[in-house]
Write an enzyme that holds these catalytic residues in place. Sequence first.
Site, short mmCIF file in Angstrom:
data_model
loop_
_atom_site.label_atom_id
_atom_site.label_comp_id
_atom_site.label_asym_id
_atom_site.label_seq_id
_atom_site.Cartn_x
_atom_site.Cartn_y
_atom_site.Cartn_z
CG HIS A 116 -2.03 1.10 0.87
ND1 HIS A 116 -3.01 0.96 -0.09
CD2 HIS A 116 -2.16 2.36 1.32
CE1 HIS A 116 -3.71 2.08 -0.18
NE2 HIS A 116 -3.21 2.94 0.66
CG HIS A 146 -9.70 1.97 -6.58
ND1 HIS A 146 -10.03 3.21 -6.14
CD2 HIS A 146 -8.56 1.62 -5.94
CE1 HIS A 146 -9.14 3.60 -5.24
NE2 HIS A 146 -8.23 2.66 -5.11
CG HIS A 152 -6.81 0.85 -14.81
ND1 HIS A 152 -6.76 -0.37 -14.18
CD2 HIS A 152 -5.94 0.76 -15.85
CE1 HIS A 152 -5.91 -1.16 -14.82
NE2 HIS A 152 -5.39 -0.49 -15.83
NE ARG A 169 -3.92 -9.39 -10.17
CZ ARG A 169 -3.02 -9.42 -9.21
NH1 ARG A 169 -3.10 -10.33 -8.28
NH2 ARG A 169 -2.03 -8.57 -9.19
#
Lengths: 41, 572, 165
Positions: B246, B397, B399, B463
């Site tokens: 993160h 999100h 992107h 994915r």
Amino acid sequence: MANHKKTSDDNLKGTLYATFGIGIIIIVIWALCFNLFIDRF
Amino acid sequence: MTTAVTNKEIIKEKQLPKGKNLTTKDRLIKVDRKDAKLALAHMYVAFTALLVGGLAGLLQVFVRSGAFQLPFGIGYYQILTVHGVLLGLILTTYFIMGFQLAAVSRTAGALSNTQRKLGWIGFWLMTIGTVAAATMVLLNEASVLYTFYAPLQAHWIFYAGLALVVVGSWIEGLSQIMRYVQWRKENKGQTSPLLAFMAVVNNLMWFVASLGVAIEVLFQLLPWSLGLVERIDVLLSRTLFWYFGHALVYFWLLPAYMVWYVVIPKVIGGKLFSDALARLSFMLFLLFSIPVGVHHQLTEPGIDGFWKFLQVVLTFFVIVPSLMTAFSMFATFELRGRELGGKGVLGWFRQLPWKDSRFLVPFIGMVAFIPGGAGGIVNASYQMNQLIHNTIWVTGHFHLTIATAVVLTYFGAAFWLIPHLTGRTLTSRMNSLANTAGILWAVGMFIMSGAMHIAGLLGAPRRSEYSTYGGSEQAAEWISYQFAQAIGGTILFISILVIIGVVVNLLWFAPKGEEEFPVAEVAEGGGSTPAILENFKVWGVILVALILIAYTFPIFDILSNSPAGSTGFKLW
Amino acid sequence: MHIHKYEKWWLVFGTSTLIIFLIIIGVSAFHAGAHPNNSKWTIDYEKVDEIAPFDNPGVHKVEGKDWDYEVVLVASAFSYTPMEIEVPVGSKVRFVATTKDVIHGFEVAGTNINMMLEPGYVSELVTTVDKAGEFTIVCNEYCGIGHAMMYSTLKVVDADDNSSH
């Protein structure tokens, strides 16, 4: 601009509206998602 | 801002008209020529990664539409790994290191020979690592995606390559920090140049964060993939990864914030809104970027609910400096717009330089950060994470955040940084091409990311290759959104081609001249900057305390409660 | 350090909003029990087939527990056992799942049932299935070449009609 003073007298009304607008967008999106979460099992 | 450099600086107060040559009076502070060469080396790699990674992205959206199959036995997850590694890790790290180096050299002064040598060593280590990792991906020995979760096991060279990228970036970061320390020694008692300070904060955050992935790679993945140990603690490896992962997104974001805080005000002809608040927000990012990684693991077994929630609370803290940034941006725009004669509550908005790509392209990024940030709050909201976890909403999100807000800011910066470094200028023709690319990006991303968000709420997983899931009705619904993603993705790829065209022009073909490296000054009366904001010892102690609070118990719990480890699997 | 009046208003408004969000999710989690999967149950992932309850995957009606049904599910590359789960609408169900190899996902599309399955751990979630319908269960964590071929189906049927919905 050179003599610009950073005081609370600066007219930043537009900024106030814009930021609060962002806040409201965040609240609406979050609330919609929370509602969807509650609605689903 | 009083700096060694600004003393020599003679810069015209008002914005320089585009495309006009500067007179000697408007002499610009330039990045040292030798430093410029090093910074440019980073740009070559970054934009090559953009082209190849973008092509991989295009192939993915085509495959997921169901109308296209990859030729030559290339695997979907192989190109997905290429896309993630090249755009998420390589484009970003190279651009950041090149940009920060130029920013430090521009504002704190040229690097010493030792510092520059360290920079080159770091650059080459990163590049060797990139080539090594890329080779393994191309040989289909590492289709483990850019998060490389165990117990899927890639070739050890893939992990070693990524480790070299991290180590190289440490050395480069160190050379930037050394230049900053040198400046502080030579200018005792003065407030340091803001851009250099920000680069140092980002580097420090990066050091502390990437320790997690370094430990994961050196002590878990490498011995295990080399066959020295048979088993790996999967949950520990994931927790170390996200301790890093993160903060990684903030490592991407902070250079964009450097541009927003310091460069954009100058581009629009205004001043820095507040030096102190900018520094404060960076320090808050330093504190709260790291002890929050568990919010990526909210639906995982093995981590206690209380500690998950604690990190959720800390995650919400890291939103505050972004709220501060939003205010600073609007205030900068409003003050400048009013100065140019904007009237009423929102009249100032029209006064902004909408035709200047150095402003417009990053501005589109700022707008994308609003829904991006809102979606991020949903993701981090503990149990609400179940709505979207590992659905394609998450892809939508990030992107908006990394792949629009951050990279459009990088591109907007490249449009002046590259010509500044090459001694060329951004012509008005290239400027309008750059604007076109920004608008195409906005349109393409609106379609692609919007479709991803909706499909994700409907349950479509991220994915994942094209699949009808046994003829499921729900999956059929997802596929219609996958068509929309293919359309959006195609527009995005066209935008990438335009950007590459502009970058190639700026590197080798644009007319010789001088392009400004815009650095805003503090408005007079902007208030002094408290010295505490540059006291890294104080902030460092708080950072370590927060990390210990957030991670000691969860890690202890994982270790003491852990099942037998996992052997490696190669399932692709 | 000077802060403009409106910026103070904005930071108070923004921070309060965040605190309210935290209170809502905190109360709903720690008071009403709406937690994601936080299971600490460990298992030998190489012997899943021999260990109860995974030696008998499927839907089991239970008595004297807080829930009416237990759904036991095993994931492996690249399939779920069982391929179909049927429970009556309105019943309280405990989903218990684990993996025999790599990490998989367990997501019942269109619901809040969404958890990671990691080798060595059993994941669990209790919920009342209050909507009838057919829900596709997908693997939402990349697990290898056949990842997108991995699915199962949850059928929530009317209690009186056990044939098909």
